[in-house]
Design an enzyme around this catalytic site. Structure first.
Site, PDB file in Angstrom:
ATOM      1  N   ASP A  10     -37.874 -22.935   1.239  1.00  0.00           N
ATOM      2  CA  ASP A  10     -37.829 -23.665   2.384  1.00  0.00           C
ATOM      3  C   ASP A  10     -37.921 -25.195   2.150  1.00  0.00           C
ATOM      4  O   ASP A  10     -39.097 -25.586   2.369  1.00  0.00           O
ATOM      5  CB  ASP A  10     -38.857 -23.102   3.458  1.00  0.00           C
ATOM      6  CG  ASP A  10     -38.535 -23.825   4.967  1.00  0.00           C
ATOM      7  OD1 ASP A  10     -37.304 -24.144   5.223  1.00  0.00           O
ATOM      8  OD2 ASP A  10     -39.430 -24.038   5.529  1.00  0.00           O
ATOM      9  N   GLU A  70     -32.765 -22.484   1.521  1.00  0.00           N
ATOM     10  CA  GLU A  70     -32.271 -22.534   2.612  1.00  0.00           C
ATOM     11  C   GLU A  70     -31.035 -23.704   2.585  1.00  0.00           C
ATOM     12  O   GLU A  70     -31.390 -24.747   2.098  1.00  0.00           O
ATOM     13  CB  GLU A  70     -33.246 -22.950   3.947  1.00  0.00           C
ATOM     14  CG  GLU A  70     -32.481 -23.139   5.059  1.00  0.00           C
ATOM     15  CD  GLU A  70     -33.759 -23.191   6.232  1.00  0.00           C
ATOM     16  OE1 GLU A  70     -34.279 -22.255   6.619  1.00  0.00           O
ATOM     17  OE2 GLU A  70     -33.772 -24.377   6.301  1.00  0.00           O
ATOM     18  N   ASP A 143     -43.774 -22.893   7.243  1.00  0.00           N
ATOM     19  CA  ASP A 143     -42.868 -23.289   5.889  1.00  0.00           C
ATOM     20  C   ASP A 143     -43.041 -22.189   4.984  1.00  0.00           C
ATOM     21  O   ASP A 143     -42.108 -21.785   4.331  1.00  0.00           O
ATOM     22  CB  ASP A 143     -43.269 -24.397   5.509  1.00  0.00           C
ATOM     23  CG  ASP A 143     -43.098 -25.738   6.547  1.00  0.00           C
ATOM     24  OD1 ASP A 143     -42.221 -26.426   6.551  1.00  0.00           O
ATOM     25  OD2 ASP A 143     -44.258 -26.057   6.716  1.00  0.00           O
TER      26      ASP A 143
END
Length: 190
Positions: A10, A70, A143
Site C-alpha cells: 500500500d 495498489e 496501511d
C-alpha cells in the site's frame, strides 16, 4: 496445489504498508506485516531511500512469488498522488531487478476481493483481513491492513486463475472479478 507467496504494498510516502501472505487454495496465511515510515520533514530523497530500503528488505527476506501494488489513482491532493507514484516506482524497480512479477490492483478491485463490496470502507477491509487471516485484531494502522488485503486479493487472483486450474467460486471472488472487469473496460475506453 502448492501455495503462492505474495507481497502486497500500500504505497505511501509517510506510511508504506507492506504485507506478505501465503495463499493455498482460498486460504491466506499471514507471513509478515509492517509499515515502513519516513518523516515529513526529511528531504524527499532520504524519504524515498528509507521506504525503498524497507520494501527491498521485506522482498529479500520473504522472497515472494509475486508482488501486488495498489494502482495510483487520481486524487484532488497532487502532493499525495506524487508520493504514491514515487513509491510505486520504487517498488516496480525493485521487483524488476529481482524478476518478480508485479500486478497493479485498484482499490475497488482489492475491496471487492476481500469484502465482496468494492466501496467498502477501511474498517470493513481491516475486519475482513482480520477474519481471513484468523487474527485477534485488525492490523493497525490501516496501511498495514490495506497491504495485506492487496496481497490476499492478488493471491486469490493468482491461485484462482483458470490457467492455475482454479475457478472463482466465492461471492467475494465473484465481486472481485466483476470489479476487475469493470476497471479493465474503463481503461479501454480512455
Amino acid at each position: 496445489m502448492a501455495s503462492v507467496r505474495v507481497l502486497g504494498v500500500d504505497p505511501g510516502l509517510t506510511r508504506c504498508g507492506v504485507g506478505v501472505v501465503d495463499v493455498e487454495r482460498r486460504t491466506p496465511t499471514l507471513v509478515h506485516v509492517e509499515v515502513v515510515r519516513s518523516a515529513a520533514e526529511d528531504p524527499i530523497e532520504l524519504r524515498l531511500l528509507r521506504i525503498a530500503r524497507g520494501v527491498e528488505a521485506a522482498i529479500d527476506l520473504h522472497r515472494p512469488d509475486a508482488i501486488a501494488l495498489e494502482r495510483v489513482f487520481a486524487q484532488a491532493n497532487l502532493r499525495s498522488v506524487m508520493g504514491v507514484a514515487q513509491i510505486s516506482g520504487i517498488v516496480l524497480r525493485a521487483a524488476a531487478e529481482r524478476e518478480i512479477p508485479v500486478s497493479l490492483l485498484t482499490p475497488t478491485e482489492v475491496k471487492a476481493a476481500v469484502t465482496g463490496y468494492g466501496a467498502a470502507d477501511k474498517r470493513q477491509v481491516g475486519e475482513m483481513v482480520r477474519r481471513l487471516l484468523r487474527l485477534d485484531a485488525a492490523p493497525k494502522p490501516a496501511d498495514a491492513a490495506d497491504a495485506l488485503a492487496i496481497a490476499i486479493a492478488e493471491g486469490w487472483r493468482t491461485r484462482m486463475a483458470p490457467s492455475a486450474g482454479g475457478s472463482v467460486t466465492t461471492p467475494a471472488q465473484r465481486a472481485w472479478a466483476a470489479a476487475e472487469s469493470a476497471a479493465r473496460s474503463g481503461r479501454a475506453r480512455r
